[in-house]
Design a protein around this motif. Structure first.
Motif, short mmCIF file in Angstrom:
data_model
loop_
_atom_site.label_atom_id
_atom_site.label_comp_id
_atom_site.label_asym_id
_atom_site.label_seq_id
_atom_site.Cartn_x
_atom_site.Cartn_y
_atom_site.Cartn_z
N GLN A 1 10.50 4.36 4.76
CA GLN A 1 10.94 5.58 5.64
C GLN A 1 10.30 6.94 5.30
O GLN A 1 10.41 8.01 5.82
CB GLN A 1 12.57 5.60 5.89
CG GLN A 1 13.39 6.36 4.47
CD GLN A 1 13.34 5.54 3.32
OE1 GLN A 1 12.70 4.34 3.08
NE2 GLN A 1 14.38 5.71 2.46
N PHE B 1 6.52 -0.23 7.51
CA PHE B 1 6.55 1.00 6.43
C PHE B 1 7.91 1.30 5.91
O PHE B 1 8.85 1.20 6.57
CB PHE B 1 6.35 2.23 7.30
CG PHE B 1 4.47 2.24 7.65
CD1 PHE B 1 4.08 1.58 8.81
CD2 PHE B 1 3.47 2.73 6.70
CE1 PHE B 1 3.04 1.50 9.03
CE2 PHE B 1 2.27 2.61 7.22
CZ PHE B 1 1.86 1.98 8.51
N GLN C 1 4.21 0.45 2.37
CA GLN C 1 3.93 -0.36 3.50
C GLN C 1 3.44 -1.75 3.17
O GLN C 1 2.74 -1.92 2.05
CB GLN C 1 2.75 0.29 4.25
CG GLN C 1 2.11 -0.60 5.57
CD GLN C 1 0.92 -1.11 5.15
OE1 GLN C 1 -0.28 -0.30 4.90
NE2 GLN C 1 0.60 -2.36 5.50
N TYR D 1 0.83 5.51 1.12
CA TYR D 1 -0.01 6.59 1.88
C TYR D 1 0.54 7.93 1.47
O TYR D 1 1.68 8.14 1.25
CB TYR D 1 0.01 6.23 3.22
CG TYR D 1 -0.44 4.90 3.84
CD1 TYR D 1 0.44 3.92 3.67
CD2 TYR D 1 -1.86 4.82 4.10
CE1 TYR D 1 -0.44 2.57 4.12
CE2 TYR D 1 -2.20 3.68 4.53
CZ TYR D 1 -1.55 2.42 4.59
OH TYR D 1 -2.06 1.23 4.79
N ALA E 1 0.78 -1.19 -0.04
CA ALA E 1 0.09 -0.03 0.05
C ALA E 1 0.96 1.30 -0.04
O ALA E 1 2.21 1.15 0.40
CB ALA E 1 -0.97 -0.06 1.21
N TRP F 1 3.48 -5.73 9.98
CA TRP F 1 3.09 -4.53 8.97
C TRP F 1 4.46 -3.64 9.24
O TRP F 1 4.71 -3.16 10.25
CB TRP F 1 1.76 -3.78 9.44
CG TRP F 1 0.69 -4.49 9.15
CD1 TRP F 1 -0.29 -4.37 8.07
CD2 TRP F 1 0.25 -5.58 10.16
NE1 TRP F 1 -1.42 -5.18 8.54
CE2 TRP F 1 -1.05 -6.03 9.49
CE3 TRP F 1 0.55 -6.23 11.12
CZ2 TRP F 1 -1.93 -6.74 10.35
CZ3 TRP F 1 0.11 -7.11 11.93
CH2 TRP F 1 -1.24 -7.63 11.25
N TYR G 1 4.50 7.48 1.85
CA TYR G 1 5.08 6.15 2.52
C TYR G 1 4.45 4.75 1.85
O TYR G 1 3.34 4.93 1.44
CB TYR G 1 4.59 5.97 3.88
CG TYR G 1 5.23 6.99 4.87
CD1 TYR G 1 4.37 8.23 5.21
CD2 TYR G 1 6.51 6.94 5.67
CE1 TYR G 1 4.93 9.07 6.04
CE2 TYR G 1 7.03 7.74 6.26
CZ TYR G 1 5.97 9.00 6.66
OH TYR G 1 6.63 9.85 7.51
#
Lengths: 109, 120
Positions: free
Chosen positions: A102, A100, A90, A37, A35, A98, A88
């Protein structure tokens, strides 16, 4: 644990330009669980892309995701003023974690 | 509309405890897995803990295992994070986030966050 490395750290572009953000995994990631974000200062993250390439509800079609295995890309076809933010990637992996990346900051040139 | 509202943050001394709450509305809370995710000042995102819809399955990041406890009360549409033995490195904004499930495999809704500061 799968480590996600995003590049570049900062991307300096002008409105109207195309942005290409990279997310590389330390081992293969299921595309179903990758994903992206967007986060603006003082705000919570917002889901843009899930399943590597599916846009979340209400996300404009200038945002697109692609990739598989260990290499994933978020592309913003033409930057709008509201797109300058931190992005981000992920993943959810078999180790029941989970993680992410950086983050990549997209700033106005 | 979906809303997640965190509360309970504040200033606490190292070794102290704090309980965060997340009030959910606008969706059937008991149908969704939930997570806590944190962000240290000026840093990136770190997943902290996950709880299944019934509360029967729970996971923690290694950094908080044994110190933090996640729970939920589906009757009250609420998610909780009990934080014990707090350390300076736990200082962060803590977000509750909804797992979108099988169809939307990401955290599709987030609260506004609550700030936890661990300092003497």
């Amino acid at each position: 644990e799968i480590v996600l490395t995003q590049s570049p750290g900062t991307l300096s572009l002008s409105p109207g330009e195309r942005a290409t953000l990279s997310c590389r995994a330390s081992q293969s990631v299921s595309s179903s669980y990758l994903a992206w974000y967007q986060q603006k200062p003082g705000q919570a993250p917002r889901l843009l892309i899930y399943g590597a390439s599916s846009r979340a509800t209400g996300i404009p079609d200038r945002f697109s995701g692609s990739g598989s295995g260990t290499d994933f890309t978020l592309t913003i076809s033409r930057l709008e003023p509201e797109d300058f933010a931190v992005y981000y990637c992920q993943q959810y992996g078999s180790s029941l974690l989970w993680t992410f990346g950086q983050g990549t900051k997209v700033e106005i040139k | 509309q979906v809303q997640l509202v965190e509360s309970g943050g504040g200033l606490v001394k190292p070794g102290g405890s704090l309980r965060l709450s997340c009030a959910a509305s606008g969706f059937t809370f008991s149908d969704y897995y939930m997570s806590w995710i944190r962000q240290a000042p000026g840093k990136g995102l770190e997943w902290v803990s996950y709880i299944s819809s019934s509360g029967s399955t729970i996971y923690y990041a290694d950094s908080v295992k044994g110190r933090f406890t996640i729970s939920r009360d589906n009757a009250k549409n609420s998610l909780y994070l009990q934080m014990n033995s707090l350390r300076a490195e736990d200082t962060a904004v803590y977000y509750c986030a909804r797992d979108g499930g099988q169809l939307v495999t990401g955290f599709d809704y987030w609260g506004q966050g609550t700030l936890v500061t661990v300092s003497s």
